[in-house]
Design an enzyme around this catalytic site. Sequence first.
Site, mmCIF file in Angstrom:
data_model
loop_
_atom_site.group_PDB
_atom_site.id
_atom_site.type_symbol
_atom_site.label_atom_id
_atom_site.label_comp_id
_atom_site.label_asym_id
_atom_site.label_seq_id
_atom_site.Cartn_x
_atom_site.Cartn_y
_atom_site.Cartn_z
ATOM 1 N N HIS A 16 9.978 -1.779 -9.181
ATOM 2 C CA HIS A 16 10.620 -3.434 -9.340
ATOM 3 C C HIS A 16 10.044 -4.586 -9.895
ATOM 4 O O HIS A 16 10.122 -5.958 -10.303
ATOM 5 C CB HIS A 16 11.660 -4.163 -8.357
ATOM 6 N N ASP A 63 11.208 3.456 -6.091
ATOM 7 C CA ASP A 63 10.880 2.428 -6.409
ATOM 8 C C ASP A 63 9.175 2.568 -6.485
ATOM 9 O O ASP A 63 8.764 1.903 -5.334
ATOM 10 C CB ASP A 63 11.062 0.817 -5.105
ATOM 11 N N GLN A 104 6.352 -12.560 0.225
ATOM 12 C CA GLN A 104 5.977 -12.749 -1.419
ATOM 13 C C GLN A 104 5.057 -12.204 -1.676
ATOM 14 O O GLN A 104 4.019 -13.016 -1.474
ATOM 15 C CB GLN A 104 6.589 -13.708 -1.669
ATOM 16 N N GLY A 105 5.243 -10.864 -2.800
ATOM 17 C CA GLY A 105 3.697 -11.393 -3.886
ATOM 18 C C GLY A 105 2.570 -9.769 -3.307
ATOM 19 O O GLY A 105 1.623 -9.772 -3.410
ATOM 20 N N ASP A 106 3.592 -9.329 -2.223
ATOM 21 C CA ASP A 106 2.914 -8.440 -1.717
ATOM 22 C C ASP A 106 3.569 -6.546 -2.557
ATOM 23 O O ASP A 106 3.005 -6.021 -2.130
ATOM 24 C CB ASP A 106 3.164 -7.213 -0.426
ATOM 25 N N SER A 107 4.955 -6.877 -2.848
ATOM 26 C CA SER A 107 5.517 -5.875 -3.569
ATOM 27 C C SER A 107 4.630 -4.910 -4.376
ATOM 28 O O SER A 107 3.300 -5.359 -4.856
ATOM 29 C CB SER A 107 6.766 -6.457 -4.340
#
Length: 265
Positions: free
Chosen positions: A77, A122, A209-212
């Site tokens: 993603h 993913d 948020q930002g660690d994906s």
Amino acid sequence: MVRWRTLTGLLAAALAAVTAGSLTLTAPAAAAPDDTITPNVVGGTRATQGEFPFMVRLSMGCGGALYSPRLVLTAAHCVGATGTNTSITATLGAVDLQSSSRITVKSNYVYRAPGYNGSGKDWALIRLATPVTTLATLPIATSGAYDSGTFTIAGWGAAREGGAQQRYMLKATVPFVSDSVCNSNYGGDIIPAEEICAGYTSGGTDTCQGDSGGPMFRRDASNAWIQVGIVSWGNGCARPNYPGVYTQVSYFASAIAAGAASLGG
């Protein structure tokens, strides 16, 4: 429910400026829609230089791990469709994104998991334009032998839900959560064969948020780091009874290896 742990386009652009040393990011990270990128480590402490040499920061606001000198393993993603892509900048070799010793390399190709449609599968590989041979890579689990216990998470994502991205890498440890418990918490949204959950019942520690796309890893029988998960999604960050959800690397190990081989390793 905030599914992905990625950043919106504007915040990703701001983060690129942070990486370049031209901006201190103070704006809160808004919840991202499903087609954007979001997580950061909540409840973490600062990593030391060289502690996790395989960690990668990606310019669209995601994390990743150095799978081989030429390939970065991240979340599907976080990227677009399979094909030529020269728009991504990978930052490696430094816990401080503004360090003068950081390494930056452009992408030249993206390989997204075949059949990815936003639910499961993913994972993705990003091929770098030039290999990075001075840093250790992170092997992936090829069986479920290490898919339990206590895991390490790390990244430059937000330190609290809705918070700002970090200049310095943070790290934390989280315990395995069984598929049955995790699926109960998430109302049946987990894909047990493809996803692995980790976190505390009381919350407080999580990717955000930002660690994906970043790795979840642990020590193997030889006391070496091995990757067992890829940061994927979750309901907010570090909320009680909502553990982080990670792509279960062992399930996709052969497919990842085949993708890597198609990209030249």
